[in-house]
Design a protein around this motif. Structure first.
Motif, PDB file in Angstrom:
ATOM      1  N   ALA A  34       0.839  -1.198   0.000  1.00 11.54           N
ATOM      2  CA  ALA A  34       0.000   0.000   0.000  1.00 11.54           C
ATOM      3  C   ALA A  34       0.880   1.257   0.000  1.00 11.54           C
ATOM      4  CB  ALA A  34      -0.938  -0.006   1.207  1.00 11.54           C
ATOM      5  N   ALA A  35       1.931   1.247   0.822  1.00  9.67           N
ATOM      6  CA  ALA A  35       2.809   2.421   0.899  1.00  9.67           C
ATOM      7  C   ALA A  35       3.565   2.624  -0.411  1.00  9.67           C
ATOM      8  CB  ALA A  35       3.785   2.267   2.067  1.00  9.67           C
ATOM      9  N   GLU A  36       4.009   1.523  -1.024  1.00 16.09           N
ATOM     10  CA  GLU A  36       4.709   1.626  -2.312  1.00 16.09           C
ATOM     11  C   GLU A  36       3.794   2.208  -3.387  1.00 16.09           C
ATOM     12  OE1 GLU A  36       7.531  -2.317  -1.514  1.00 16.09           O
ATOM     13  OE2 GLU A  36       5.883  -2.409  -2.933  1.00 16.09           O
ATOM     14  N   SER A  37       2.487   1.996  -3.216  1.00 16.73           N
ATOM     15  CA  SER A  37       1.535   2.543  -4.183  1.00 16.73           C
ATOM     16  C   SER A  37       1.226   4.008  -3.904  1.00 16.73           C
ATOM     17  CB  SER A  37       0.230   1.743  -4.147  1.00 16.73           C
ATOM     18  OG  SER A  37       0.463   0.432  -4.582  1.00 16.73           O
ATOM     19  N   GLY A  38       1.888   4.568  -2.907  1.00 18.45           N
ATOM     20  CA  GLY A  38       1.723   5.987  -2.638  1.00 18.45           C
ATOM     21  C   GLY A  38       0.780   6.311  -1.503  1.00 18.45           C
ATOM     22  N   ALA A  39       0.223   5.286  -0.857  1.00 17.29           N
ATOM     23  CA  ALA A  39      -0.694   5.551   0.245  1.00 17.29           C
ATOM     24  C   ALA A  39       0.089   5.872   1.514  1.00 17.29           C
ATOM     25  CB  ALA A  39      -1.585   4.340   0.490  1.00 17.29           C
ATOM     26  N   LYS A  40      -0.508   6.709   2.356  1.00 19.54           N
ATOM     27  CA  LYS A  40       0.052   6.949   3.685  1.00 19.54           C
ATOM     28  C   LYS A  40      -0.466   5.823   4.587  1.00 19.54           C
ATOM     29  CE  LYS A  40       0.406  10.409   7.293  1.00 19.54           C
ATOM     30  NZ  LYS A  40      -0.324  11.458   8.004  1.00 19.54           N
ATOM     31  N   VAL A  41       0.470   5.037   5.132  1.00 21.85           N
ATOM     32  CA  VAL A  41       0.095   3.799   5.810  1.00 21.85           C
ATOM     33  C   VAL A  41       0.538   3.812   7.266  1.00 21.85           C
ATOM     34  CG1 VAL A  41       0.397   1.288   5.828  1.00 21.85           C
ATOM     35  CG2 VAL A  41       0.308   2.514   3.640  1.00 21.85           C
ATOM     36  N   VAL A  42      -0.344   3.349   8.141  1.00 22.17           N
ATOM     37  CA  VAL A  42       0.010   3.118   9.538  1.00 22.17           C
ATOM     38  C   VAL A  42      -0.268   1.661   9.870  1.00 22.17           C
ATOM     39  CG1 VAL A  42      -0.589   3.646  11.938  1.00 22.17           C
ATOM     40  CG2 VAL A  42      -0.417   5.494  10.265  1.00 22.17           C
ATOM     41  N   MET A  43       0.746   0.982  10.414  1.00 21.47           N
ATOM     42  CA  MET A  43       0.579  -0.416  10.820  1.00 21.47           C
ATOM     43  C   MET A  43       0.633  -0.510  12.337  1.00 21.47           C
ATOM     44  SD  MET A  43       2.797  -3.708   9.574  1.00 21.47           S
ATOM     45  CE  MET A  43       4.029  -3.705  10.859  1.00 21.47           C
ATOM     46  N   VAL A  44      -0.433  -1.044  12.922  1.00 22.15           N
ATOM     47  CA  VAL A  44      -0.525  -1.176  14.372  1.00 22.15           C
ATOM     48  C   VAL A  44      -0.218  -2.620  14.744  1.00 22.15           C
ATOM     49  CG1 VAL A  44      -2.025  -0.891  16.380  1.00 22.15           C
ATOM     50  CG2 VAL A  44      -2.363   0.558  14.361  1.00 22.15           C
ATOM     51  N   ASP A  45       0.741  -2.827  15.642  1.00 17.34           N
ATOM     52  CA  ASP A  45       1.116  -4.198  15.972  1.00 17.34           C
ATOM     53  C   ASP A  45       1.385  -4.348  17.457  1.00 17.34           C
ATOM     54  OD1 ASP A  45       1.838  -6.883  15.499  1.00 17.34           O
ATOM     55  OD2 ASP A  45       3.956  -6.344  15.444  1.00 17.34           O
ATOM     56  N   GLN A  46       0.993  -5.511  17.999  1.00 18.90           N
ATOM     57  CA  GLN A  46       1.168  -5.775  19.421  1.00 18.90           C
ATOM     58  C   GLN A  46       2.622  -6.139  19.753  1.00 18.90           C
ATOM     59  OE1 GLN A  46      -1.260  -8.937  21.229  1.00 18.90           O
ATOM     60  NE2 GLN A  46      -2.616  -7.361  21.971  1.00 18.90           N
ATOM     61  N   GLY A  47       3.340  -6.609  18.775  1.00 23.54           N
ATOM     62  CA  GLY A  47       4.696  -7.101  19.022  1.00 23.54           C
ATOM     63  C   GLY A  47       5.698  -5.991  19.266  1.00 23.54           C
ATOM     64  N   MET A  48       6.881  -6.401  19.726  1.00 21.14           N
ATOM     65  CA  MET A  48       7.936  -5.425  19.990  1.00 21.14           C
ATOM     66  C   MET A  48       8.491  -4.878  18.681  1.00 21.14           C
ATOM     67  SD  MET A  48       9.839  -7.664  22.889  1.00 21.14           S
ATOM     68  CE  MET A  48       8.824  -8.550  24.077  1.00 21.14           C
ATOM     69  N   ARG A  49       8.439  -5.678  17.626  1.00 20.86           N
ATOM     70  CA  ARG A  49       8.873  -5.245  16.292  1.00 20.86           C
ATOM     71  C   ARG A  49       8.093  -6.049  15.272  1.00 20.86           C
ATOM     72  NH1 ARG A  49      12.675  -8.312  18.893  1.00 20.86           N
ATOM     73  NH2 ARG A  49      13.495  -6.492  19.926  1.00 20.86           N
ATOM     74  N   PRO A  50       7.986  -5.545  14.031  1.00 26.09           N
ATOM     75  CA  PRO A  50       7.197  -6.271  13.031  1.00 26.09           C
ATOM     76  C   PRO A  50       7.729  -7.689  12.818  1.00 26.09           C
ATOM     77  CG  PRO A  50       7.738  -4.072  12.245  1.00 26.09           C
ATOM     78  CD  PRO A  50       8.515  -4.268  13.508  1.00 26.09           C
ATOM     79  N   GLY A  51       6.848  -8.588  12.437  1.00 24.66           N
ATOM     80  CA  GLY A  51       7.233  -9.984  12.207  1.00 24.66           C
ATOM     81  C   GLY A  51       6.120 -10.939  12.610  1.00 24.66           C
ATOM     82  N   GLY A  52       5.268 -10.496  13.533  1.00 24.02           N
ATOM     83  CA  GLY A  52       4.198 -11.373  13.985  1.00 24.02           C
ATOM     84  C   GLY A  52       4.773 -12.565  14.711  1.00 24.02           C
ATOM     85  N   GLN A  53       4.049 -13.671  14.710  1.00 25.54           N
ATOM     86  CA  GLN A  53       4.519 -14.853  15.424  1.00 25.54           C
ATOM     87  C   GLN A  53       5.539 -15.626  14.596  1.00 25.54           C
ATOM     88  OE1 GLN A  53       3.882 -15.050  18.539  1.00 25.54           O
ATOM     89  NE2 GLN A  53       2.677 -13.189  18.196  1.00 25.54           N
ATOM     90  N   VAL A  54       5.235 -15.834  13.331  1.00 27.55           N
ATOM     91  CA  VAL A  54       6.086 -16.720  12.528  1.00 27.55           C
ATOM     92  C   VAL A  54       7.444 -16.079  12.267  1.00 27.55           C
ATOM     93  CG1 VAL A  54       5.107 -15.967  10.323  1.00 27.55           C
ATOM     94  CG2 VAL A  54       6.153 -18.218  10.493  1.00 27.55           C
ATOM     95  N   TRP A  55       7.478 -14.768  12.170  1.00 26.87           N
ATOM     96  CA  TRP A  55       8.752 -14.071  11.964  1.00 26.87           C
ATOM     97  C   TRP A  55       9.179 -13.330  13.222  1.00 26.87           C
ATOM     98  CZ3 TRP A  55       7.469 -11.592   6.542  1.00 26.87           C
ATOM     99  CH2 TRP A  55       7.474 -12.609   5.573  1.00 26.87           C
ATOM    100  N   ARG A  56       8.803 -13.825  14.363  1.00 29.78           N
ATOM    101  CA  ARG A  56       9.243 -13.224  15.623  1.00 29.78           C
ATOM    102  C   ARG A  56      10.763 -13.353  15.705  1.00 29.78           C
ATOM    103  NH1 ARG A  56       7.403 -12.682  21.127  1.00 29.78           N
ATOM    104  NH2 ARG A  56       5.274 -13.231  20.561  1.00 29.78           N
TER     105      ARG A  56
END
Lengths: 445, 90
Positions: A34-56
């Motif tokens: 979405a951001a690469e397409s020019g949108a202003k993007v906000v990602m909200v995440d519970q983790g300490m850093r992006p990755g979720g569980q599988v890429w923790r």
């Protein structure tokens, strides 16, 4: 506006084109595209850093190349990440209330992507509330977080493909892996493996994981019957349906695959069918401007989540490439894979009879099996026993009761995610349109 | 891995690596009862990702913090259900 919000002053209002909830592979792909397409993007995440569980991860060098390249891409995309942040409320006009450690924020977006991942299915058995009985994914998360297991006697049991990487990680970390059990029968597994020719990387991963714990048998058609110990897990009884045996155990990892996290989708009012968010080929939910990607639409793993995330991110940004042919084909393949996964690792009926009268079903409110009547509605059960009304809000016992009693998921109410009352107050006051009474309720809690 | 930092768990100093997940550090430190359930039973984490709420502890005086969502930091003071009279149910 009320006094609390003014005095605290910690609630920020963030305007953006696309808000992404969840920072796993689906959320990362959605936010980046979405951001690469020019949108202003906000990602909200519970983790300490992006990755979720599988890429923790604690350091990106711990991650496979695919994960590193997506995290780099996210960084370069210009999407803004809000880590360690929980969504407490959201409305179908894409206004999202967020609580974090130091305050709260209101995100006003033009479109919303639900990428909330999945959680583990826990099926209650006697002793499952003892310390050091945990989920397979739970153990993996703690291991990645730095937990030491050197020399510990570990059992990995339950169901699903996650057993293999977790058993492998335990063995590599120096655990004494005493048993690895899959409840699904050998025939179901063989059938699943035959469908994997379309996904050769998964077969290769499986073989690699298996070789990492080559000295421990991987028993199919076998499961945990009970755990016992003085104040913590010490012994575990296992069965293959004919014969039962006991193993000494320091850490029991036992769970039965994943269930989609659909709370946010339900709160927004998106159509959910059999526990999955209903989406069209552009990952749009039943509501305009609200998209869903990854496990919430059906558990299929990280590669499927990336594909759906890419489509959802592009669609949410209004980019016509969301209809890209190769993405659409991949999406179809992954949806078929999700079906096969659910079918192959479906928990067996015997698991419904594991819990005895005294087995706790709701861990937050300590509701034992003997207090529950399967003929009740969810509402009755809540009124009579407080089941599912504790901090986890039926996150654990909800899927368990669905498996045990076919109870549907109960109504979802804000606040989501068990924030502190103060955070809800700050966040809640800023959401327009639906608050009215809720101000009072949260204020008096 | 991060540098070594010191946290205090139920009054005892513990060295952990910076940025380690607090729940993982507490497991390593030998904590058994992260919290005590409403009927008085010891509980420890099961999900490791913020959804089960079994790993709740008091961190720097703030109650009911999910230790699986918090990175260890120098000087962090943690009270668990294993500490006498701590971690009572709400």
């Amino acid at each position: 506006m009320s006094g609390a919000a003014r005095e605290n002053g910690a609630t920020a209002v963030i305007e953006c084109d696309v808000a992404v909830v969840g920072g796993g592979p689906a959320g990362i792909a959605a936010a980046a595209r979405a951001a690469e397409s020019g949108a202003k993007v906000v990602m909200v995440d519970q983790g300490m850093r992006p990755g979720g569980q599988v890429w923790r991860h604690r350091d990106t060098s711990d991650l496979p190349r695919l994960a590193r390249s997506w995290l780099d891409r996210l960084n370069r995309s210009g999407a803004r990440c809000l880590p360690m942040a929980t969504v407490t409320d959201a409305t179908s006009d894409c206004v999202v209330s967020v609580a974090h450690r130091d305050g709260s924020a209101t995100v006003r977006a033009g479109a919303l992507v639900i990428a909330t991942g999945a959680r583990e299915l826990f099926i209650p058995y006697p002793g499952w509330t003892l310390p050091f009985a945990m989920g397979i994914g739970g153990a993996q998360a703690l291991l990645k977080g730095g937990m030491r297991v050197t020399g510990k006697r570990v059992i990995v049991a339950g169901s699903g493909p996650l057993i293999l990487p977790v058993a492998a990680a335990m063995a590599r970390a120096g655990a004494r892996l005493t048993a690895v059990l899959e409840q699904a029968p050998a025939a179901a597994l063989a059938g699943f493996a035959r469908t994997l020719w379309r996904h050769p990387s998964k077969l290769a991963d499986g073989a690699r994981y298996r070789s990492a714990f080559a000295r421990t048998p991987y028993r199919t058609g076998s499961w945990v019957v009970r755990a016992e110990g003085e104040g913590r897990v010490e012994r575990v009884t296992l069965t293959d349906g004919r014969r039962s045996w006991s193993e000494e155990c320091d850490l029991l990892c036992c769970s039965y695959g994943l269930v989609p996290n659909v709370d946010l989708a339900l709160l927004l009012g998106c159509a959910v069918d059999e526990g999955r968010v209903v989406v069209d080929p552009s990952q749009r939910t039943s509501l305009p401007r609200i998209y869903a990607a990854g496990e919430p639409t059906g558990v299929a793993g990280e590669l499927a989540a990336l594909t759906e995330g890419e489509i959802a991110g592009l669609a949410a940004a209004g980019d016509a490439r969301a209809a890209d042919r190769s993405l659409a084909r991949a999406r179809q393949r992954w949806r078929a894979f999700a079906e096969q996964l659910a079918l192959s690792f479906r928990p067996r009926r015997e698991l419904r009879d594991l819990a005895d009268r005294d087995t706790i079903i709701c861990r937050c409110e300590d509701v034992p099996l003997s207090r529950l009547d399967p003929s009740w509605s969810v509402r009755q059960a809540k009124l009579y026993t407080r089941i599912g009304m504790g901090p986890c809000q039926a996150g654990v016992c909800g899927p368990a009761c669905h498996f045990l009693y076919s109870w549907p998921q109960g109504r979802v109410r804000p606040p989501l995610g068990g924030p502190e009352v103060g955070r809800v107050q700050e966040a809640g006051f800023r959401v327009q349109g639906l608050q009215g009474n809720r101000k009072q309720e949260t204020g008096n809690r | 891995m991060g540098e070594s930092v010191e946290i205090v768990v139920d009054g005892e100093r513990v060295r952990v690596s910076e940025g380690m997940t607090l729940a993982s550090a507490l497991m390593d430190a030998g904590v058994i009862a992260f919290r005590v359930s409403v009927s008085g039973a010891p509980r420890a984490p099961i999900c490791g990702m913020g959804s089960c709420f079994e790993c709740r502890v008091t961190v720097n005086g703030r109650q009911h913090q999910r230790s699986c969502l918090i990175p260890c930091a120098e000087g962090m003071v943690v009270e668990t259900g294993s500490g006498a009279g701590r971690g009572d149910a709400e």
